[in-house]
Design an enzyme around this catalytic site. Structure first.
Site: not given
Length: 537
Positions: A2-3, A461-463
């Site tokens: 995860e970021v 970044l997650h998206e």
């Protein structure tokens, strides 16, 4: 990986570890000694500089650097000398927001739990007993219903195009050597200006990411392969960024030290006070280029870079705390843990998640969410255990990396702000040093602005990972993560902050509802498209 992370105000207290391991990996394990004061020049100046932005008046203050050979403070020198404006910015010690690396054990490691007699070690035993019952119950139900032990429908998607995925991953990781090659160009003088080095660094990183994303689109892999490859690409890009940024700071320090040496040699008539001042600053700069027996530029080698790639951290340093040897039984235990936990994760997905998603065409939205609450919570915990307890500890043992502090007790978080700092320490440390602190020191933005900018980058970044994985631009995860900001504000109110149990309850409610809500949002449309009503039966 995860970021995630909103690096607001990190802890400033330190706890001396019960044992100390030599930083170069060759010294013996010794008992921890009481902390002693050290001269400013011998602090961890080789770490990436994390400084608060200074006003022009503050920048003109003389550099306070004490050396081992002299106790005279440079504060006594004439502050009007331009030498302080030239070099003091390269010698600012790291902020207390970042404590660096030290020998620590993983919080949920089986050996560590019983060695330190952790109060919740029995809960871990209970958790795995419940998981064992879950496995037996699932297998018995499968045999009764269909006569098979485990369904293999999802397995075919997990293993699809596995050879090309593995080969692509090897090529992608190999391309990170561009960061090493770039700094070799700096060392041999091909790249001379800092601006050219920055432009080349960010151009290489952007092209590295874009090429990987285009390759995922071209291969059209299933969700698991696309998501894992995209996540690994971002992780490697973070390593490249830290390697280039830290070594560029070292290059600036070395250049400054060499410049001072030339000035001392070329000016024989320099007055003694100014000469002493320059010698102090040169010594401090040279000390900042060495840590744990490793010096710059001797660290810029292929072997050192590969070692850094294998170490489970996103922050580059000259030296890390090391253990004395590899415990192969420990590596075998963590390898076994990866496969067994992945098997449990597969059971949960195959028999409790996919069947609900396949009924998207006839199941109301709210019903899908509450049917997925427990399965997704189990999946979340298992993914956390695989990544942060098994994989990271396995690589740490193989590389003799002694700092196993990959997470804090995030399950006790009283707000999502705490959760962002605690649950993913490697990424949090990267964001703190290379995003938050860089914004503060290089651009002079406020703490609040830097925090929100870091949080925004994390959300993007997650998206990006989910856009690549689902092949759809829906912004569900981005909106959900940005929606944590009002919850963070709520956690700061007296009603919640004075009642830790209430803050923890709000946090766990979000963890219960969030993952299934996102899964339904992203997967429902996919399954309705891939499995139309006529094919569902």
């Amino acid at each position: 990986m995860e970021v995630q992370g909103l690096p607001l105000q990190a802890r400033t207290d330190t706890v001396e570890p019960p044992f100390r391991v030599s930083e170069n990996g060759h010294g013996p394990v010794t008992a921890a000694s009481p902390p002693t004061s050290r001269p400013t020049s011998t602090q961890d100046l080789s770490e990436p500089t994390v400084v608060e932005p200074q006003t022009p008046k503050q920048r003109k203050r003389p550099l306070s650097v004490n050396t081992n050979t002299s106790t005279q403070s440079s504060a006594e020198y004439d502050s009007s000398s331009p030498i302080h404006d030239d070099y003091s910015r390269l010698l600012s010690p790291a902020s207390t927001a970042s404590k660096g690396f030290r020998a620590r054990e993983s919080m949920l490691d089986r050996e560590a739990l019983y060695k330190r007699e952790a109060p919740f070690r029995g809960w871990m035993t209970l958790f795995w007993l419940v998981i064992s019952y879950f496995i037996i119950h699932t297998i018995i139900n499968n045999v009764r219903r269909s006569g098979i032990i485990v369904g293999l429908g999802t397995f075919t998607h997990f293993t699809q195009d596995f050879f090309w995925l593995a080969l692509s991953d090897v090529v992608m990781v190999s391309m990170t050597l561009l960061a090493y090659a770039q700094h070799r160009l700096v060392l041999n003088g091909t790249i001379k200006s800092r601006k050219a080095s920055l432009i080349l660094q960010h151009t290489v990183q952007v092209m590295f990411l874009v090429c990987s994303l285009l390759w995922i689109w071209r291969k059209d892999w299933p969700w698991l392969q696309s998501g894992s490859f995209c996540t690994h690409t971002i992780a490697m890009m973070m390593k490249m960024h830290s390697y280039s940024s830290v070594n560029r700071k070292f290059a600036q320090r070395k250049e400054a030290a060499d410049e001072i040496t030339k000035r001392l040699k070329s000016d024989d008539d320099m007055d003694e006070l100014k000469r002493t001042k320059l010698e102090h600053e040169r010594e401090a700069l040279q000390q900042a280029l060495t840590k744990g027996g490793v010096s710059y530029p001797q660290n810029v080698t292929v072997a050192n870079f590969i070692d850094y790639l294998l170490i489970p951290t996103f922050v580059y340093e000259l030296s890390y705390p090391r253990t004395k040897h590899i415990r192969w039984s420990y590596v075998l235990e963590k390898t076994f843990g990866v496969f067994m936990t992945f098997f449990i994760l597969y059971l949960a997905v195959e028999h409790y998640v996919v069947p609900v998603l396949l009924e998207s065409y006839k199941t109301p939205f709210v019903e899908m969410i509450y049917r997925l609450l427990i399965p997704f919570l189990i999946c979340y915990l298992l993914v956390f255990y695989i990544i942060f307890e098994c994989i990271t500890n396995g690589f740490a043992e193989l590389t003799c990396f002694a700092d196993r502090h990959f997470y804090d007790d995030w399950w006790n978080s009283k707000s999502f702000e705490e959760f962002a700092r605690r649950w993913n320490k490697p990424v949090h440390e990267f964001l703190l040093r290379h995003v938050y602190s860089a914004l503060r020191s290089n651009f002079g933005v406020s703490k609040t602005t830097a925090s929100y900018a870091t949080f925004l980058l994390s959300s993007c970044l997650h998206e990006l990972v989910l856009v690549v994985t689902s092949r759809r631009f829906r912004m569900y995860f981005f909106l959900a993560q940005m929606g944590q900001i009002p919850l963070i504000w709520l956690g700061r109110t007296k009603v919640v902050s004075n009642r830790p149990w209430l803050g923890n309850a709000i946090f766990w409610c979000g963890m219960f509802v969030g993952p299934p809500l996102l899964a339904v949002g992203y997967c429902r449309e996919h399954y309705l498209t891939a499995y139309p009503l006529g094919a569902m039966s």
